[in-house]
Motif scaffolding. Structure first.
Motif, short mmCIF file in Angstrom:
data_model
loop_
_atom_site.label_atom_id
_atom_site.label_comp_id
_atom_site.label_asym_id
_atom_site.label_seq_id
_atom_site.Cartn_x
_atom_site.Cartn_y
_atom_site.Cartn_z
N UNK A 89 45.00 -4.68 26.47
CA UNK A 89 45.26 -4.26 25.10
C UNK A 89 45.35 -5.41 24.10
N UNK A 90 44.88 -6.59 24.45
CA UNK A 90 44.87 -7.71 23.50
C UNK A 90 43.65 -7.61 22.59
N UNK A 91 43.58 -6.50 21.85
CA UNK A 91 42.45 -6.22 20.95
C UNK A 91 42.90 -5.20 19.91
N UNK A 92 42.19 -5.17 18.82
CA UNK A 92 42.63 -4.36 17.69
C UNK A 92 42.34 -2.88 17.85
N UNK A 93 41.24 -2.52 18.49
CA UNK A 93 40.94 -1.12 18.73
C UNK A 93 40.49 -0.91 20.16
N UNK A 94 40.75 0.29 20.67
CA UNK A 94 40.36 0.61 22.04
C UNK A 94 40.17 2.12 22.14
N UNK A 95 39.16 2.53 22.90
CA UNK A 95 38.93 3.94 23.19
C UNK A 95 39.18 4.17 24.67
N UNK A 96 40.08 5.12 24.97
CA UNK A 96 40.50 5.37 26.35
C UNK A 96 40.65 6.87 26.57
N UNK A 97 40.64 7.32 27.82
CA UNK A 97 41.00 8.71 28.09
C UNK A 97 42.41 9.01 27.55
N UNK A 98 42.59 10.20 27.02
CA UNK A 98 43.90 10.55 26.46
C UNK A 98 45.00 10.53 27.51
N UNK A 99 44.63 10.64 28.78
CA UNK A 99 45.62 10.60 29.86
C UNK A 99 46.17 9.20 30.12
N UNK A 100 45.61 8.20 29.45
CA UNK A 100 46.05 6.81 29.65
C UNK A 100 47.24 6.44 28.77
N UNK A 101 47.72 7.37 27.96
CA UNK A 101 48.82 7.06 27.05
C UNK A 101 49.84 8.20 27.07
N UNK A 102 51.00 7.92 26.48
CA UNK A 102 51.97 8.96 26.15
C UNK A 102 52.35 8.79 24.68
N UNK A 103 53.02 9.77 24.13
CA UNK A 103 53.60 9.60 22.81
C UNK A 103 54.67 8.52 22.86
N UNK A 104 54.84 7.80 21.77
CA UNK A 104 55.96 6.88 21.62
C UNK A 104 57.17 7.68 21.14
N UNK A 147 46.79 -8.33 28.84
CA UNK A 147 47.96 -7.56 28.39
C UNK A 147 47.91 -6.09 28.80
N UNK A 148 48.92 -5.71 29.55
CA UNK A 148 49.01 -4.34 30.06
C UNK A 148 49.66 -3.39 29.08
N UNK A 149 50.48 -3.90 28.16
CA UNK A 149 51.20 -3.05 27.23
C UNK A 149 50.43 -2.91 25.92
N UNK A 150 50.38 -1.71 25.37
CA UNK A 150 49.74 -1.50 24.08
C UNK A 150 50.33 -0.31 23.36
N UNK A 151 50.58 -0.46 22.07
CA UNK A 151 51.08 0.63 21.25
C UNK A 151 50.40 0.60 19.89
#
Length: 334
Positions: free
Chosen positions: A112-127, A60-64
């Motif tokens: 993202x098929x998991x309950x928690x994940x730690x990633x660089x902050x640059x890997x996300x944007x605000x929703x 899964x590529x999508x995660x929020x």
């Protein structure tokens, strides 16, 4: 925590595991409590194809979800913020996007098929403000693809006419974006029931491509022989000839899908004569996603969600998707 593993590819290799929670964030990182994902055709191809990934892979590529912890040096996010993943974590800005999936979550790297994940902050944007996690999880792939196809690459403007094909997530986002920006929309589907729902979403005209296989000609008739300014082409070789017929002279065709296969004949002489622009694209950059989120907050668009599935029902969700019974995005809730 729970996480789903795809062991080499094929739906029968999906298995749910209990593992340790994600590690604490280091400098420049954030830890996220993933609350939702959503299914894309790309996810389905990876999941159902034996040998699609080498060894175990979290799909899964999508995660929020919301930020649980923030590492040293992170200034853009706070604990409790709702964030959403980006498809190409390393493509931050600029015109040159990746040409493969080696760094795409759920494909080349764990997703993202998991309950928690730690990633660089640059890997996300605000929703977008006020969005639920299932809504936000539709942005990463489907929403951003529609935005780039019409706005970034297509230069969509009020008064344009747009053709959208089918009722998947990209097509519905494209319909909503086009209407919000003052464009006319012609939509296709093989289901009269779905065509009625497309009309309810704002489509100005609808066409059943099963009963009217020469739907490109129908679109030209609906536009007084001119054709549309933009086609959001999700089918690929099986529908491209009709898209070329439907598009106006010097029109724009955004090739974003391969639902009908990976190769086929293209009427290149017609496209050349009409001086059309056929542009392939895969999602977008971090910059594109930030701009898209800003537009969503201004327009008030909300995604169309289909039936939701829990993480442990991921195989059933993929089967639902493969059967084509869905209308809009299929959320996965965690």
């Amino acid at each position: 925590m729970k996480q789903m593993i795809l062991n080499g590819g094929g739906l029968d290799t999906l298995a749910l595991h209990d593992v340790a929670a994600a590690a604490d964030p280091g400098p420049g990182e954030i830890t996220i409590r993933v609350r939702a994902s959503s299914l894309n055709y790309h996810d389905l191809l990876v999941a159902k194809t034996p040998g699609s990934v080498a060894g175990p892979r979290i799909p899964l590529s999508d995660g929020a979800g919301e930020v649980l912890a923030v590492g040293e040096g992170v200034a853009d996010y706070r604990v409790g913020d709702m964030v959403v993943s980006i498809f190409f974590p390393d493509w931050q800005d600029g015109p040159d996007g990746p040409s493969n999936f080696s760094r795409v979550p759920g494909d080349g790297i764990d997703g993202y098929a998991r309950e928690t994940i730690t990633v660089p902050a640059t890997w996300v944007t605000h929703a977008p403000r006020g969005w639920s996690a299932p809504e936000a999880a539709t942005i990463t792939t489907a929403g951003l693809t529609a935005w780039r196809a019409l706005v970034v690459n297509g230069g969509l403007k009020a008064g344009d006419t747009v053709a959208v094909l089918g009722t998947g997530g990209v097509s519905l986002y494209a319909l909503q974006l086009a209407k919000a920006m003052g464009a006319r929309v012609i939509a296709t589907s093989s289901s009269d029931e779905k065509l009625a729902r497309l009309s309810a979403l704002g489509a100005d005209a609808v066409i059943n491509y099963r009963s009217q296989p020469e739907w490109g000609t129908v679109i030209r008739d609906l536009t007084n022989g001119r054709g549309v300014d933009h086609v959001v082409e999700v089918g690929g070789p099986g529908s491209l000839a009709q898209s070329i017929e439907a598009a106006r002279d010097n029109g724009h065709i955004a090739l974003i899908g391969v639902l009908t296969g990976f190769a086929g004949e293209v009427p290149t002489a017609t496209m050349m004569r009409k001086q059309q622009r056929l542009q392939g694209l895969i999602v977008g950059s971090h910059r594109h996603q930030r701009d898209f989120v800003a537009a969503l907050e201004v327009t008030g668009i909300r995604p169309v969600l289909d039936q939701a599935f829990a993480l442990d029902d991921l195989r059933a969700a993929f089967e639902h998707q493969a059967a084509g019974r869905h209308f809009g995005k299929i959320p996965i809730t965690l």
